[in-house]
Write an enzyme that holds these catalytic residues in place. Structure first.
Site, PDB file in Angstrom:
ATOM      1  N   GLY A 409       0.838  -1.196   0.000  1.00 24.77           N
ATOM      2  CA  GLY A 409       0.000   0.000   0.000  1.00 24.77           C
ATOM      3  C   GLY A 409       0.873   1.247   0.000  1.00 24.77           C
ATOM      4  O   GLY A 409       1.984   1.265  -0.544  1.00 24.77           O
ATOM      5  N   SER A 410       0.414   2.287   0.661  1.00 23.43           N
ATOM      6  CA  SER A 410       1.057   3.600   0.559  1.00 23.43           C
ATOM      7  C   SER A 410       2.399   3.716   1.263  1.00 23.43           C
ATOM      8  O   SER A 410       3.104   4.714   1.075  1.00 23.43           O
ATOM      9  CB  SER A 410       0.114   4.682   1.095  1.00 23.43           C
ATOM     10  N   VAL A 411       2.796   2.735   2.092  1.00 20.96           N
ATOM     11  CA  VAL A 411       4.146   2.807   2.663  1.00 20.96           C
ATOM     12  C   VAL A 411       5.195   2.607   1.564  1.00 20.96           C
ATOM     13  O   VAL A 411       6.388   2.829   1.781  1.00 20.96           O
ATOM     14  CB  VAL A 411       4.350   1.772   3.803  1.00 20.96           C
ATOM     15  N   MET A 412       4.736   2.262   0.369  1.00 25.25           N
ATOM     16  CA  MET A 412       5.604   2.123  -0.796  1.00 25.25           C
ATOM     17  C   MET A 412       5.979   3.483  -1.389  1.00 25.25           C
ATOM     18  O   MET A 412       6.986   3.615  -2.102  1.00 25.25           O
ATOM     19  CB  MET A 412       4.849   1.276  -1.847  1.00 25.25           C
ATOM     20  N   LYS A 413       5.231   4.503  -1.085  1.00 25.42           N
ATOM     21  CA  LYS A 413       5.353   5.783  -1.801  1.00 25.42           C
ATOM     22  C   LYS A 413       6.706   6.476  -1.660  1.00 25.42           C
ATOM     23  O   LYS A 413       7.188   7.067  -2.632  1.00 25.42           O
ATOM     24  CB  LYS A 413       4.203   6.704  -1.391  1.00 25.42           C
TER      25      LYS A 413
END
Length: 664
Positions: A409-413
């Site tokens: 999810g957004s911890v990839m950003k």
């Protein structure tokens, strides 16, 4: 013609003389030695003298050699006999030769020299040489009536300790519970029913144990082992007539469920395991690691069993070979057991995983999987009902979640941003006009859209982090391009097996064959998969001038090893790091609940939706990863499953913030 006949007659005489020549004793003994090296014991018997055969039958001779060699695990047998250059014994009735025997055994090498005597005997009108065999041929000190003994000394299993010396797996005692049948009197049925309930075993099992062939009224019959701290059960058991308890050695796991998946447990070796491990010195009596580090480091922890081979004679023992016992090695981890327990307790049984790391040294401080099980009970043996409960639990407490990969999810950003910045696909201060809550690059995407939760336009990189804007990062991945994006991900360890003591699933990219998959991967969906260790590791460049640090788990491993130089450029670090602080401090930030006065956290939230296709509602995994940029000695990450309708990523944010407050 007469001359030719004379030559033929002379040749015949010579041949006849050769046929009548008696065999040399050294050749005869050499043939015996050859059979011995081939362990053809039945054929060796045919070389024995008449007197030797009277002392032992062929069946006894063969079976004794076979049994001794099998029991002592004799290998690499090499019996050497060097023929003498001049041997005048052929003209005598007896001959004597020295030979040397070397072999390996379960207790180590055995080497001896012995003198063999041969006799000339006539059998079936032919004279030949026969070995005057005795038990000294087996081992010189072995005489008739002596017995060979084999004894073992079990090693002490090495303990597993945390960084502070706290025991994660230690050697201790448990209580063995049983009954003395003769003391049950006329209350047998009542006692069996009570024990079945308290020990969680069936009445049939107890009756079967009591009915074993070896059982006598006065003997103790063990039924089950229980932890010494189960005071309630112990007190109830002690009040039952005929029940006897005793302390017995066992493996103890002080942190119980909190470290079960990491440490694992030991159990009795199975037939299949023994078949695989027998060549490495394991026996049917050994305990082996069943999961976790107990299994990974089983051979180091197990140690080496001490073995002694003796010859027993007249009440005394003479040592033939001995291999001293070697206790197992102690393994010290970088784990902080108290931090591990704090994180586990804060997860409160929610399904998920969490980890902690010192991002400057790479030391793993915690690896948690929730829910879990009690390794103490696992080591002692689950009852049928306990095992059924574990297997039927929908939260799957037997699953080791920290080794598995998940959509981040957004911890990839921050990873996407670093790659895009390096490839100049985005400019930090440049705003991008994004209207609405959904977006698609073109109508070629059909009915597929990238969606976001917070509507804002225009959006720059900082706002994209603060509001966790999926559309911004999807566009950033598309502008970067497939090849550059994949190359960038590989710098962060994607598609590489991790050199880590605990076997972890490698982070993967999956297929980026379409624009949609590339766009989705930019915000941590698509087929992107990471484990909790690889996630924390990907954030280490933020506090190490762009270098990614190798994660370690063993206390003796070198700290601060650079796994990937410049996984992020220094400019990318200088840009992204302050923005992750804003994710926590900005009133609109997705991690504002993690703002701790006096302890500045920087981090990123994430919600990964697990669904089959767009438009349907799927389950959600909530993520949060954070660290203190002013004092970067503790980074923690947490993923909680099924957070839909519970606040999404705010579930791990609140849990992890409580842990940070305890450990700041």
């Amino acid at each position: 013609m007469k001359k030719l006949i004379g030559v033929l007659l002379l040749g015949f005489v010579i041949i006849l003389a050769g046929c009548n020549k008696e065999p040399a004793p050294q050749d005869r003994f050499a043939a015996y030695i050859k059979l011995w090296n081939q362990q053809k014991f039945d054929q060796m018997y045919d070389y024995l003298s008449t007197s030797a055969k009277k002392s032992i039958s062929k069946e006894e001779f063969t079976s004794r050699y076979e049994k001794i060699y099998k029991d002592l695990q004799i290998t690499d047998l090499k019996v050497n006999f060097k023929k003498p250059k001049e041997d005048k014994q052929a003209d005598e009735e007896k001959a004597t030769y020295s030979f040397n025997a070397k072999m390996n055994s379960v207790a180590g090498p055995i080497n001896f020299t012995y003198k063999a005597k041969l006799k000339k005997e006539e059998k079936d009108d032919k004279k030949n040489w026969y070995v005057d065999w005795n038990t000294g041929f087996i081992f010189p000190k072995l005489q008739k009536g002596d017995k060979i003994g084999l004894s073992t000394t079990s090693p002490e299993r090495g303990e597993i300790l945390d960084r502070n010396g706290n025991g994660l797996a230690v050697n201790g005692d448990v209580m063995e519970v049983g009954v003395v049948p003769g003391k049950m009197g006329d209350k047998k049925a009542q006692i069996v029913a009570q024990l079945a309930k308290l020990l969680d075993i069936s009445k049939e099992q107890i009756e079967q144990d009591l009915g074993a062939g070896w059982v006598k009224p006065e003997l103790f019959v063990p039924l089950r082992r229980i932890p010494l701290d189960d005071h309630k059960t112990i007190n109830q058991l002690m009040s039952i007539q005929s029940v006897v308890t005793k302390d017995v050695p066992a493996r103890i796991y002080p942190y119980k469920e909190a470290a079960a998946q990491l440490v694992g447990y030991v159990g009795a070796i199975t037939a299949d395991e023994l078949k695989e491990l027998e060549s490495k010195g394991y026996t049917a009596q050994d305990l082996v690691g069943k999961r976790g580090l107990e299994q990974v480091y089983d051979q180091e922890l197990k140690g080496q069993t001490g073995v002694k081979i003796t010859i027993k004679k007249n009440g005394k023992e003479e040592v033939l070979a001995e291999k001293p016992v070697e206790n197992g090695k102690r393994i010290k981890l970088t784990i902080d057991a108290e931090l591990q327990a704090s994180i586990y307790d804060e997860m409160q049984g929610d399904a998920g995983t969490a980890g902690a790391m010192n991002p400057t040294t790479g030391e793993t401080l915690a690896l948690v999987s929730s829910p879990s099980f009690d390794p103490n009970q696992a080591s002692l043996g689950f009852s049928a009902s306990e095992w059924k409960a574990l297997q039927s639990n929908k939260k799957m407490p037997l699953t080791t979640r920290f080794k598995q990969t998940y959509a981040p999810g957004s911890v990839m950003k921050p990873i996407t941003a670093a790659i895009a910045l390096e490839n100049k696909a985005i400019t930090p201060g440049q705003s991008v006009a994004i209207k609405g809550l959904k977006w698609q690059k073109s109508k070629s995407w059909g009915g597929y859209y990238v969606t976001r939760v917070h509507e804002a336009s225009p959006v720059n990189l900082e706002k994209a982090f603060v509001y966790s804007d999926n559309i911004y990062f999807a566009q950033a991945a598309l502008k970067t391009g497939r090849t550059a994006f994949v190359d960038g991900l590989k710098k962060f360890g994607f598609e590489k097996e991790q050199d880590y003591p605990f076997p972890l699933e490698k982070p993967t990219i999956g297929s980026l064959g379409s624009e949609i998959s590339l766009a989705d991967s930019g915000y941590g969906q698509g087929q992107i998969q990471m484990n909790i260790v690889s996630l924390m590791d990907a954030y280490t460049p933020l506090v190490n001038s762009g270098n990614m640090i190798k994660p370690i788990l063993l206390a003796g491993d070198k700290k601060s090893q650079v796994l990937q130089e410049q996984a992020m450029t220094p400019d990318a670090v200088a840009t992204i790091a302050p923005m992750l602080r804003k994710v926590v401090t900005d009133p609109g930030g997705t991690a504002r609940a993690a703002n701790i006065p006096g302890y500045p956290l920087a981090g990123k939230t994430g919600t990964a939706e697990i669904k089959q296709k767009q438009g349907e509602l799927g389950t959600q995994n909530g993520w949060f990863i954070a660290y203190n940029p002013k004092k970067p000695n503790l980074m923690m990450a947490m993923m909680i499953e099924n957070v839909e309708k519970r606040g999404g990523s705010q579930v791990p944010v609140k849990k992890l913030t409580k842990v940070f407050k305890m450990w700041k």
